[in-house]
Design a protein around this motif. Structure first.
Motif, PDB file in Angstrom:
ATOM      1  N   LYS A  69      16.413  -3.881  16.964  1.00 27.33           N
ATOM      2  CA  LYS A  69      17.392  -3.516  15.931  1.00 27.33           C
ATOM      3  C   LYS A  69      17.429  -4.549  14.815  1.00 27.33           C
ATOM      4  CE  LYS A  69      20.456  -0.796  18.837  1.00 27.33           C
ATOM      5  NZ  LYS A  69      21.781  -0.695  19.454  1.00 27.33           N
ATOM      6  N   VAL A  70      17.409  -5.812  15.197  1.00 26.69           N
ATOM      7  CA  VAL A  70      17.438  -6.875  14.191  1.00 26.69           C
ATOM      8  C   VAL A  70      16.161  -6.850  13.366  1.00 26.69           C
ATOM      9  CG1 VAL A  70      17.399  -9.382  13.892  1.00 26.69           C
ATOM     10  CG2 VAL A  70      19.033  -8.339  15.448  1.00 26.69           C
ATOM     11  N   LEU A  71      15.026  -6.700  14.012  1.00 25.17           N
ATOM     12  CA  LEU A  71      13.761  -6.682  13.275  1.00 25.17           C
ATOM     13  C   LEU A  71      13.638  -5.454  12.383  1.00 25.17           C
ATOM     14  CD1 LEU A  71      11.130  -8.068  15.765  1.00 25.17           C
ATOM     15  CD2 LEU A  71      11.835  -9.027  13.610  1.00 25.17           C
ATOM     16  N   SER A  72      14.158  -4.311  12.802  1.00 21.36           N
ATOM     17  CA  SER A  72      14.051  -3.121  11.959  1.00 21.36           C
ATOM     18  C   SER A  72      14.891  -3.255  10.701  1.00 21.36           C
ATOM     19  CB  SER A  72      14.464  -1.878  12.744  1.00 21.36           C
ATOM     20  OG  SER A  72      15.844  -1.916  13.042  1.00 21.36           O
ATOM     21  N   MET A  73      15.938  -4.112  10.732  1.00 19.48           N
ATOM     22  CA  MET A  73      16.743  -4.335   9.518  1.00 19.48           C
ATOM     23  C   MET A  73      16.256  -5.546   8.724  1.00 19.48           C
ATOM     24  SD  MET A  73      20.619  -3.534  10.637  1.00 19.48           S
ATOM     25  CE  MET A  73      20.629  -3.694  12.405  1.00 19.48           C
ATOM     26  N   ALA A  74      15.861  -6.609   9.413  1.00 17.89           N
ATOM     27  CA  ALA A  74      15.517  -7.850   8.723  1.00 17.89           C
ATOM     28  C   ALA A  74      14.099  -7.853   8.164  1.00 17.89           C
ATOM     29  CB  ALA A  74      15.693  -9.029   9.663  1.00 17.89           C
ATOM     30  N   LEU A  75      13.168  -7.238   8.851  1.00 23.50           N
ATOM     31  CA  LEU A  75      11.774  -7.263   8.403  1.00 23.50           C
ATOM     32  C   LEU A  75      11.579  -6.598   7.040  1.00 23.50           C
ATOM     33  CD1 LEU A  75       9.117  -8.392   9.430  1.00 23.50           C
ATOM     34  CD2 LEU A  75       8.665  -6.217  10.520  1.00 23.50           C
ATOM     35  N   PRO A  76      12.176  -5.419   6.757  1.00 26.70           N
ATOM     36  CA  PRO A  76      12.028  -4.868   5.396  1.00 26.70           C
ATOM     37  C   PRO A  76      12.629  -5.758   4.315  1.00 26.70           C
ATOM     38  CG  PRO A  76      12.815  -3.174   6.884  1.00 26.70           C
ATOM     39  CD  PRO A  76      12.821  -4.461   7.639  1.00 26.70           C
ATOM     40  N   LEU A  77      13.765  -6.396   4.612  1.00 26.13           N
ATOM     41  CA  LEU A  77      14.368  -7.293   3.624  1.00 26.13           C
ATOM     42  C   LEU A  77      13.474  -8.493   3.336  1.00 26.13           C
ATOM     43  CD1 LEU A  77      18.068  -7.308   4.844  1.00 26.13           C
ATOM     44  CD2 LEU A  77      17.159  -6.213   2.798  1.00 26.13           C
ATOM     45  N   VAL A  78      12.908  -9.071   4.385  1.00 28.88           N
ATOM     46  CA  VAL A  78      12.045 -10.234   4.213  1.00 28.88           C
ATOM     47  C   VAL A  78      10.766  -9.853   3.478  1.00 28.88           C
ATOM     48  CG1 VAL A  78      10.651 -11.937   5.464  1.00 28.88           C
ATOM     49  CG2 VAL A  78      12.993 -11.458   6.184  1.00 28.88           C
ATOM     50  N   MET A  79      10.175  -8.753   3.851  1.00 25.36           N
ATOM     51  CA  MET A  79       8.923  -8.331   3.210  1.00 25.36           C
ATOM     52  C   MET A  79       9.132  -8.030   1.727  1.00 25.36           C
ATOM     53  SD  MET A  79       6.433  -8.337   5.399  1.00 25.36           S
ATOM     54  CE  MET A  79       5.210  -7.168   4.931  1.00 25.36           C
ATOM     55  N   ASN A  80      10.204  -7.312   1.396  1.00 24.03           N
ATOM     56  CA  ASN A  80      10.444  -6.951  -0.002  1.00 24.03           C
ATOM     57  C   ASN A  80      10.863  -8.151  -0.849  1.00 24.03           C
ATOM     58  OD1 ASN A  80       9.764  -4.233   0.083  1.00 24.03           O
ATOM     59  ND2 ASN A  80      11.793  -3.643   0.810  1.00 24.03           N
ATOM     60  N   SER A  81      11.545  -9.118  -0.250  1.00 26.21           N
ATOM     61  CA  SER A  81      11.987 -10.254  -1.054  1.00 26.21           C
ATOM     62  C   SER A  81      10.924 -11.353  -1.186  1.00 26.21           C
ATOM     63  CB  SER A  81      13.263 -10.845  -0.462  1.00 26.21           C
ATOM     64  OG  SER A  81      12.999 -11.368   0.817  1.00 26.21           O
ATOM     65  N   THR A  82       9.913 -11.347  -0.315  1.00 23.26           N
ATOM     66  CA  THR A  82       8.890 -12.398  -0.405  1.00 23.26           C
ATOM     67  C   THR A  82       7.557 -11.861  -0.904  1.00 23.26           C
ATOM     68  OG1 THR A  82       8.356 -12.088   1.929  1.00 23.26           O
ATOM     69  CG2 THR A  82       9.922 -13.826   1.389  1.00 23.26           C
ATOM     70  N   PHE A  84       6.489  -8.617  -1.651  1.00 26.82           N
ATOM     71  CA  PHE A  84       6.478  -7.539  -2.643  1.00 26.82           C
ATOM     72  C   PHE A  84       7.619  -7.717  -3.639  1.00 26.82           C
ATOM     73  CE2 PHE A  84       4.522  -5.909   1.212  1.00 26.82           C
ATOM     74  CZ  PHE A  84       3.308  -5.468   0.723  1.00 26.82           C
ATOM     75  N   LYS A  85       7.773  -8.922  -4.153  1.00 27.11           N
ATOM     76  CA  LYS A  85       8.894  -9.255  -5.016  1.00 27.11           C
ATOM     77  C   LYS A  85       8.819  -8.519  -6.358  1.00 27.11           C
ATOM     78  CE  LYS A  85      11.658 -13.261  -5.982  1.00 27.11           C
ATOM     79  NZ  LYS A  85      11.771 -14.693  -5.853  1.00 27.11           N
ATOM     80  N   GLY A  86       7.664  -8.449  -6.957  1.00 23.89           N
ATOM     81  CA  GLY A  86       7.545  -7.846  -8.284  1.00 23.89           C
ATOM     82  C   GLY A  86       7.051  -6.413  -8.268  1.00 23.89           C
ATOM     83  N   THR A  91       6.773   1.338  -3.983  1.00 25.81           N
ATOM     84  CA  THR A  91       6.101   0.391  -3.091  1.00 25.81           C
ATOM     85  C   THR A  91       7.103  -0.260  -2.152  1.00 25.81           C
ATOM     86  OG1 THR A  91       4.524  -0.070  -4.857  1.00 25.81           O
ATOM     87  CG2 THR A  91       4.554  -1.592  -3.012  1.00 25.81           C
ATOM     88  N   LYS A  92       8.257  -0.649  -2.698  1.00 23.01           N
ATOM     89  CA  LYS A  92       9.276  -1.267  -1.849  1.00 23.01           C
ATOM     90  C   LYS A  92       9.817  -0.282  -0.820  1.00 23.01           C
ATOM     91  CE  LYS A  92      10.875  -5.029  -4.703  1.00 23.01           C
ATOM     92  NZ  LYS A  92      12.028  -5.777  -5.150  1.00 23.01           N
ATOM     93  N   ALA A  93       9.931   0.972  -1.180  1.00 23.82           N
ATOM     94  CA  ALA A  93      10.415   1.972  -0.230  1.00 23.82           C
ATOM     95  C   ALA A  93       9.399   2.191   0.885  1.00 23.82           C
ATOM     96  CB  ALA A  93      10.711   3.287  -0.948  1.00 23.82           C
TER      97      ALA A  93
END
Length: 147
Positions: A69-82, A84-86, A91-93
């Motif tokens: 549960k934690v990884l399914s919420m945290a992993l997209p946030l980490v990937m998009n903020s590091t 795939f920032k620009g 792509t972010k979706a």
């Protein structure tokens, strides 16, 4: 602590010196080994091996499935903020969906296996150099004639 020795001749003296030297080296080796074990338990690796074991995660994770549960919420946030920032919204979706699915499939066993494989890359076996034992001076000259 005062010791009493029964030394009557030169042979007894040499025997007692050899016994004291062997006792000294044995106690020194035991102290060095015990101190290494004691200090190892306070390293980061020691804490992780003690508390971050698959069995410790699985006891809680079997009931609640917290890690996925934690990884399914945290992993997209980490990937998009590091990584795939620009990038754009589409792509972010897509990254968010893919990493959310990946986070749900990972559990405590997979995480501990990944962590152990990564730490094994950095923890190469160290070559130990053999140190020569220092000669301990007990105050008795080797060529003394104590009769």
């Amino acid at each position: 602590m005062k010791r009493k020795y029964n030394i009557n001749n030169l042979e007894d003296l040499h025997l007692q010196v050899r016994l004291l030297k062997s006792e000294y080296t044995a106690k020194g080796d035991a102290l060095a080994g015990d101190s290494k074990k004691y200090l190892h338990q306070f390293t980061l690796n020691g804490f992780i091996k003690k508390y971050a074991t698959p069995s410790a995660f699985l006891k809680i994770d079997d009931k609640f499935n917290i890690s996925s549960k934690v990884l399914s919420m945290a992993l997209p946030l980490v990937m998009n903020s590091t990584f795939f920032k620009g990038s754009g919204l589409v792509t972010k979706a897509l990254v968010g969906l893919a990493s959310g699915k990946l986070g749900k499939s990972l559990d405590a066993e997979h995480l501990s296996a990944i962590f152990n494989s990564v730490t094994s890359w950095f923890n190469k076996p160290k070559k130990t150099k053999e140190k020569q034992a220092l000669e301990v001076d007990y105050g008795i000259p080797p060529d003394s004639e104590t009769y």
